[in-house]
Design an enzyme around this catalytic site. Structure first.
Site, PDB file in Angstrom:
ATOM      1  N   GLU A  74      46.678  45.736  35.973  1.00  0.00           N
ATOM      2  CA  GLU A  74      45.156  45.729  36.669  1.00  0.00           C
ATOM      3  C   GLU A  74      44.361  47.043  36.064  1.00  0.00           C
ATOM      4  O   GLU A  74      43.919  47.655  36.839  1.00  0.00           O
ATOM      5  CB  GLU A  74      45.425  45.953  38.212  1.00  0.00           C
ATOM      6  CG  GLU A  74      46.561  45.094  38.938  1.00  0.00           C
ATOM      7  CD  GLU A  74      46.717  45.235  40.124  1.00  0.00           C
ATOM      8  OE1 GLU A  74      46.130  46.404  40.813  1.00  0.00           O
ATOM      9  OE2 GLU A  74      47.656  44.720  40.775  1.00  0.00           O
ATOM     10  N   CYS A 116      45.329  44.770  50.153  1.00  0.00           N
ATOM     11  CA  CYS A 116      44.453  45.876  50.073  1.00  0.00           C
ATOM     12  C   CYS A 116      42.903  45.399  50.188  1.00  0.00           C
ATOM     13  O   CYS A 116      42.201  46.098  50.789  1.00  0.00           O
ATOM     14  CB  CYS A 116      44.419  46.975  48.840  1.00  0.00           C
ATOM     15  SG  CYS A 116      44.559  46.044  47.262  1.00  0.00           S
TER      16      CYS A 116
END
Length: 647
Positions: free
Chosen positions: A317, A413
Site C-alpha cells: 500500500e 479503517c
C-alpha cells in the site's frame, strides 16, 4: 514567519447547509453512523464481520469467547465514536449520545488497572505488550482513541472517555522516552503522535507533547528499532508479508529530518507528516518544517494522482518512485487521502499558503468523496482511476481492486475514517487567528467566529462548485481584522466587492487579503468555473499522450453507463468544446460534460493483434461525470485518463 495563530473554528459554531455537501453530512448522521453501529455489532447480513464491540465485551469479562479480527480492530470503535462526537456538535441527538456513553462505559470496563487499553494484547498476548511495535498497532489504536476522547469531550463536555485515555496516555508517556528504564522505540504505524498533540491542547499537559516529539525525533535512528525488535527471542510475525520487512515501509529508514521523498505505506506517511507539521509549529522548528515542505512537494508534484489520491502500489500500500502512477493497479487508499488532507490543512495554517488547500479540496471532492456510496452503506478501500471489472480477479495484480463498493472489509479503517472526516468538514472551511479570518472552502454555512476577544457572525451562501458565485455576509461591530479569501488555482476572472463596490485587496500566497474595520458588510466573491483539459506529464508513463477533464475542484471520469464498454478505446479531441449539462435529477444534482471524440472499433478478428485489419475509428459524443460520483449507477467500466486525439 507567523506560525502559532491559526486554528479551526469550533465545529459546534458552524452550521453547514450546502446543496453539494448536505447529501454527505446528512447522510453520515442519518445512515452511516447507524449502519456502522450495526456493523460494529455484527448485525449486517453478508457483510464482513467486525467483531469489534464483541472483543471489548470479552475483554470486560461480560461475554465468553475468543477475540477475533485484526490486531488493530479496536480503532474502528474509536473512529466511530469520533464521528459520533462531531455529529453531535452539528446535530444533537440524545439517543445517539446515550449509545455512545454506553460504548464508552464498556471501553472503560475493558481497560486494565494500570490504564492499558487494547483488546488484542489483553486477551491474546497479555505478556506481549510493547514487544511488537513493528506490527502490533498498540500505539496506533491508542492514537485513534485519544482523538475520539478529545472530540467527545469538546462535543458533550463529558470526561469519561478523556479520563480513560489520559490514564492510558500517562502510561504511554511513562513507558516510552529517553530514560534508562524506558523503551526507546516508536510506533510502527504513526498516529499517536498527532493524537498526543491534540491531547496536549485539550489538557495542557506537557508530557503528552514531549512524548509526541520524542517519537518524531527518535524515528529512523540507527540501529533501526524495528529490525532489532524482530531479532528478539519470541518475536513472531503477525503479518506474513513482513518476512522481508524493510524500514522504508514505515518511514523509519532514516531520521525524519533527512527524509526528502514520500516513501513507504502511504497512510503511515501522511499521519507521520501531519505530526511533524504539528511539532514544527509548536517548537518553532524551521528545519523540521522545511522537511515537511520538501516531502509535501515531492508527494504532490510527483507521487499524487490527479484525484488527490496517493499510494501507487497495492503491494505494501505504498509509494513507489517519482511519476509511477498506474491507473488500474494503484491502491490510492481512502485513508491516505484523508491523511493528505490533514497534513495539507496543517501546512496551510503554518505557511498561510492557499496552494495546500487547493490539494485538500481536490482530495475531499474526488478521492475521499468517491470512497462512499451516495446511499451511505457501501465503501471503496482502493480507488483506481481505471476499472475493467472483468480483470479484477483474485491472485492477480488487480486482485485488490473492487469494481463496486463493498458493505465492509476485514480491514475496515476507511469507512469509519470517512465518517469522521465528513462530520468534521467544518475544520477545513475556515482558519482563524487573533485578527485574521481565512476562508478556505466555499461551503454554504452560518458560523460564529472568535477573533481574540471579539465575536463575528458569518453567513456564506453559494451553490459552489456549480458556480463561482459566493456571498459572505459579515456581522460585526466595528471590528478590525484581515479577511483572506482563497483564490482557487482554477478560478478565472476572480473579483471581490464589498457592499456593491470593488474591494481594494492584494493577493498573498493565493489568498485575496482585505484589511478593514467590519460592521454589517456584504462581501460578494465571483469567479468563472469552466471545464478544462489537463495534459499528463510525459514522464508519467501510464498517461503519456493522455488527457483528463476537470471542472473546478472536480476531476471527471467516463463510465460505461454513458459511453459503452471498451473505454480504453476512447480518444478525446483536446480542442473539442466541453459542453456542460446540469442534471438536477442525477446523483443528487450534477453537471455532466459532453465532448466530441472517437472510439476505436475492433475489426472483428479473434486474434489479439492483426497486420492487415486495423481498427476503425468512429465518431462519438463522450460523456463525463465527476469522479466522486462514479459507481453509483449500473456497475461497469470507468476511466479518468483518455487518449488525446491528435489531428
Amino acid at each position: 514567519m507567523k506560525r502559532d495563530g491559526l486554528h479551526s473554528l469550533t465545529l459546534s459554531d458552524i452550521q453547514i447547509d450546502d446543496v453539494y455537501w448536505n447529501r454527505y453530512t446528512n447522510l453520515i448522521a442519518d445512515v452511516v453512523i447507524p449502519y456502522q453501529w450495526e456493523i460494529l455489532n455484527d448485525r449486517v447480513p453478508d457483510a464482513a464481520p467486525s467483531y469489534c464491540l464483541q472483543n471489548f465485551r470479552i475483554a470486560a469479562g461480560e461475554s465468553q469467547g475468543t477475540r477475533k479480527g485484526t490486531v488493530f480492530l479496536d480503532s474502528d470503535a474509536a473512529k466511530w465514536l469520533e464521528a459520533v462526537a462531531y455529529s453531535l456538535m452539528m446535530r444533537p441527538d440524545p439517543k445517539l449520545e446515550q449509545t455512545a456513553d454506553e460504548v464508552i462505559a464498556l471501553i472503560g470496563r475493558a481497560q486494565c488497572e494500570d490504564g492499558y487499553l487494547n483488546t488484542y494484547y489483553t486477551l491474546v498476548e497479555p505478556e506481549g505488550r510493547w514487544s511488537n511495535l513493528t506490527e502490533g498497532h498498540e500505539l496506533y489504536c491508542a492514537g485513534h482513541f485519544i482523538e475520539a476522547a478529545v472530540a467527545y469531550y469538546e462535543a458533550t463536555g463529558k470526561k469519561a472517555l478523556m479520563d480513560i485515555l489520559c490514564r492510558f496516555s500517562d502510561l504511554i508517556c511513562s513507558v516510552f522516552g529517553p530514560g534508562e528504564k524506558q523503551i526507546h522505540g516508536y510506533p510502527g504505524h504513526p498516529e499517536v503522535e498527532l493524537a498526543l498533540v491534540k491531547l496536549y491542547h485539550a489538557t495542557g499537559k506537557q508530557a503528552y507533547l514531549d512524548t509526541a516529539k520524542y517519537f518524531i525525533d527518535t524515528r529512523g535512528g540507527s540501529p533501526n528499532y524495528f529490525l532489532e525488535e524482530m531479532k528478539q527471542p519470541g518475536y513472531h510475525l503477525l503479518f506474513p508479508e513482513f518476512k522481508t520487512y524493510e524500514p522504508i515501509y514505515s518511514q523509519s529508514h532514516i531520521p525524519v529530518r533527512s527524509q526528502e521523498t514520500a516513501e513507504g505505506h502511504a497512510v503511515r506517511a501522511v499521519y507521520l507528516y501531519s505530526a511533524m507539521a504539528d511539532i514544527a509549529r509548536l517548537y518553532h522548528d524551521d528545519q523540521l518544517l522545511g522537511q515537511c515542505k520538501i516531502l509535501w512537494n515531492n508527494m504532490v508534484s510527483k507521487r499524487m494522482y490527479i484525484t488527490g489520491s496517493i499510494g501507487s502500489s497495492g503491494f505494501w500500500e505504498r509509494f513507489t518512485t517519482d511519476y509511477d502512477l498506474p491507473n488500474d493497479t494503484n491502491y490510492s487508499e481512502t485513508c491516505a487521502s484523508i491523511g493528505l488532507a490533514q497534513f495539507g490543512l496543517r501546512m496551510s495554517r503554518i505557511t498561510r499558503d492557499a496552494s495546500y488547500i487547493d490539494t485538500v479540496e481536490r482530495a475531499l471532492y474526488n478521492n475521499i468523496r468517491g470512497g462512499i456510496s451516495m446511499k451511505g452503506n457501501r465503501y471503496f478501500y482502493v480507488n483506481p482511476l481505471e476499472v475493467w471489472p472483468d480483470s479484477c480477479m483474485g491472485n492477480t495484480s488487480r486482485g485488490h481492486v473492487k469494481p463496486v463498493r463493498q458493505k465492509w472489509f476485514d480491514v475496515a479503517c476507511c469507512p469509519t475514517n470517512i465518517a469522521r472526516t465528513f462530520t468534521s468538514l467544518g475544520q477545513y472551511m475556515y482558519s482563524a487567528g487573533e485578527d485574521e479570518l481565512y476562508v478556505n472552502l466555499f461551503v454554504q454555512n452560518k458560523a460564529k467566529v472568535h477573533l481574540g476577544k471579539e465575536e463575528v457572525n458569518l453567513s456564506l451562501r453559494t451553490d459552489y462548485p456549480r458556480s463561482g458565485n459566493i456571498i459572505l455576509d459579515i456581522e460585526a461591530e466595528n471590528i478590525p481584522f484581515s479577511l483572506f479569501v482563497r483564490v482557487p488555482s482554477f478560478a478565472k476572472d476572480f473579483q471581490i466587492s464589498i457592499n456593491g463596490s470593488p474591494a481594494a485587496g492584494e493577493i498573498q500566497n493565493g489568498y485575496m487579503k482585505i484589511r478593514r474595520s467590519w460592521n454589517k458588510d456584504k462581501v460578494e466573491i465571483s469567479f468563472t468555473i469552466k471545464p478544462q483539459i489537463a495534459h499528463a506529464n510525459p514522464l508519467v508513463r501510464a498517461n503519456c499522450g493522455k488527457i483528463a477533464v476537470l471542472r473546478g475542484p472536480e476531476v471527471y471520469c467516463f463510465e460505461e453507463t454513458d459511453n459503452g464498454n471498451d473505454l480504453a478505446a476512447l480518444f478525446l479531441n483536446p480542442s473539442s468544446e466541453l459542453k456542460e449539462e446540469w442534471k438536477g435529477d442525477l446523483l443528487g444534482g450534477t453537471i455532466l460534460i459532453r465532448c466530441k471524440g472517437k472510439k476505436l472499433v475492433s475489426p472483428g478478428l479473434a486474434e489479439s493483434f492483426s497486420f492487415d485489419n486495423p481498427p476503425a475509428a468512429r465518431d462519438m459524443e463522450l460523456t463525463a461525470l465527476p469522479y466522486g460520483s462514479w459507481g453509483n449507477r449500473t456497475p461497469g467500466e470507468m476511466l479518468v485518463w483518455v487518449h488525446a486525439l491528435i489531428t
